[in-house]
Design an enzyme around this catalytic site. Sequence first.
Site, PDB file in Angstrom:
ATOM      1  CD  GLU A 129       9.526  -3.054 -23.578  1.00 53.32           C
ATOM      2  OE1 GLU A 129       8.623  -3.646 -24.200  1.00 53.32           O
ATOM      3  OE2 GLU A 129       9.691  -3.151 -22.353  1.00 53.32           O
ATOM      4  CE  LYS A 163       5.119  -6.388 -23.285  1.00 55.74           C
ATOM      5  NZ  LYS A 163       6.233  -5.448 -23.216  1.00 55.74           N
ATOM      6  CG  ASP A 187       4.651 -18.149 -36.696  1.00 52.23           C
ATOM      7  OD1 ASP A 187       4.278 -17.160 -36.054  1.00 52.23           O
ATOM      8  OD2 ASP A 187       3.879 -18.901 -37.307  1.00 52.23           O
ATOM      9  CG  HIS A 206      11.545   1.563 -19.478  1.00 51.81           C
ATOM     10  ND1 HIS A 206      11.687   0.235 -19.757  1.00 51.81           N
ATOM     11  CD2 HIS A 206      10.657   2.042 -20.361  1.00 51.81           C
ATOM     12  CE1 HIS A 206      10.917  -0.078 -20.785  1.00 51.81           C
ATOM     13  NE2 HIS A 206      10.284   1.011 -21.166  1.00 51.81           N
TER      14      HIS A 206
HETATM   15  C1  MEV Z   1       7.634  -4.440 -19.775  1.00 52.00           C
HETATM   16  O1  MEV Z   1       7.749  -4.595 -21.173  1.00 52.00           O
HETATM   17  C2  MEV Z   1       7.711  -5.787 -19.077  1.00 52.00           C
HETATM   18  C3  MEV Z   1       7.458  -5.765 -17.560  1.00 52.00           C
HETATM   19  O2  MEV Z   1       6.223  -5.110 -17.307  1.00 52.00           O
HETATM   20  C4  MEV Z   1       7.424  -7.196 -17.103  1.00 52.00           C
HETATM   21  C5  MEV Z   1       6.973  -7.374 -15.678  1.00 52.00           C
HETATM   22  O3  MEV Z   1       6.236  -6.530 -15.146  1.00 52.00           O
HETATM   23  O4  MEV Z   1       7.344  -8.420 -15.098  1.00 52.00           O
HETATM   24  C6  MEV Z   1       8.509  -4.979 -16.836  1.00 52.00           C
END
Ligand code: MEV
Length: 437
Positions: free
Chosen positions: A84, A262, A278, A375
């Site tokens: 990413e 995430k 892992d 991004h």
């Molecule tokens: C994208 O990979 C991760 C985000 O969505 C995390 C978040 O929203 O805090 C930008």
Amino acid sequence: MSFLDSRISGFYKLTREERVKRLSEIVGISDSDFAALVDPGKVEMETLDHMIENVVGAMTLPVGIATNFLIDGKDYLIPMAIEEPSVVAAASNAARFARDHGGFTATDTGPLMIGQIQAVDIAKPNEAKREILKAKDKIIELANAQDPVLVRFGGGAKDLRARVIETKVGPMVITELIVDTRDAMGANAVNTMAEAVATMIEKLSGGRVLLRILSNLADQRLVRAKATFDKVLLGGDEVVDGIVAAWAFAEADPYRCATHNKGIMNGIDAVVIATGNDFRAIEAGAHSYAATHGYTSLTKYEKDADGNLVGSIEIPMAVGLIGGATKIHPAARACVKILGVKTAQELGHVVASVGLAQNLAALRALVSEGIQKGHMALHARNIAATAGAKGDMIEVIADQLVKEKNVRAERAKEILDGMVASETKSRAAGAGKKPTR
Ligand code: MEV
């Protein structure tokens, strides 16, 4: 002041070859140590062929270096393996915001893993539990007999607990071995011990043992990391307040919290993968720990008296430096060398700090310009490269795509074709000119 300085200004502006050269100068590692990382074609297929079954090839991921990290008073250059865009740049930025306030500090609870032994068909489960607990020392002794090397290094089974649980198929007695796995992730050691004591548990409980397996809810192996992020570098009071509010949103709402966590795992997994650990175990540990009392955030934020932002993270951290791919995979070995970590505990501190940095960076982007701007700029570079652009052309085409707000492969190809055509034309015109004397 530590030996290595992780602040390498303009690292991102160098070519890949220049970055590799710079890195090997700073970290002081040899070309042969680096080979598997910088030239993935050289990762011996022979090694990979023995790692899993039915091997046909290899799937490579880019490894980027996060800069600016100061953790427990030591500078680190951190390899991150991830597909990413933005993640490596974001982590490096967040680490910069914390540097002047001492960087990250971390503590841990020690490398204690849990091995579960499930006993079923027990007539008197509470009595069985008491018998198991009475025989605790004998069970631990038998477990430790399986791994004298681990015991010699100060690890091994340290404790035992037992619980009766009610399930859809009746009561069960769950015995849990608490094992200090030292510098290993520990799955092999723990599973071997759990299997070895099964017969003893059957005799003590009068029941039948089914599962004998490590738990990935590694809540006895936690790392806590903390950092103060500079309010001015973050963008001022409004951004600081925004980040606290963004965190509060995650705390209160599982839909947001899944994405929030995430984002933490973007950083964590990238280091875990780069070091051959892992990542599924780390993911399982993180989310199950976050769900212990209703799914919530793995990080916390508050403002200090000066208005700076204090962030912290608490997360299970079952990473190792011995055993598994960390020792076998040559690129993972190179990444561990770059990191310069000497113990699994030190690696855990680094990984948790990157998770916190990653989360901070995501929240800052979300409460200010939004996540898409940065991004898209990086995504545009990918699109330009995929369209066939090389070298400087990538940056030129990416800039154009962003300016036009049209980050699409067809447009990248059009711009590239235009550039190639005009270059061919000017070369032809140059070739037609009479040489001057
Ligand atoms: C994208 O990979 C991760 C985000 O969505 C995390 C978040 O929203 O805090 C930008």
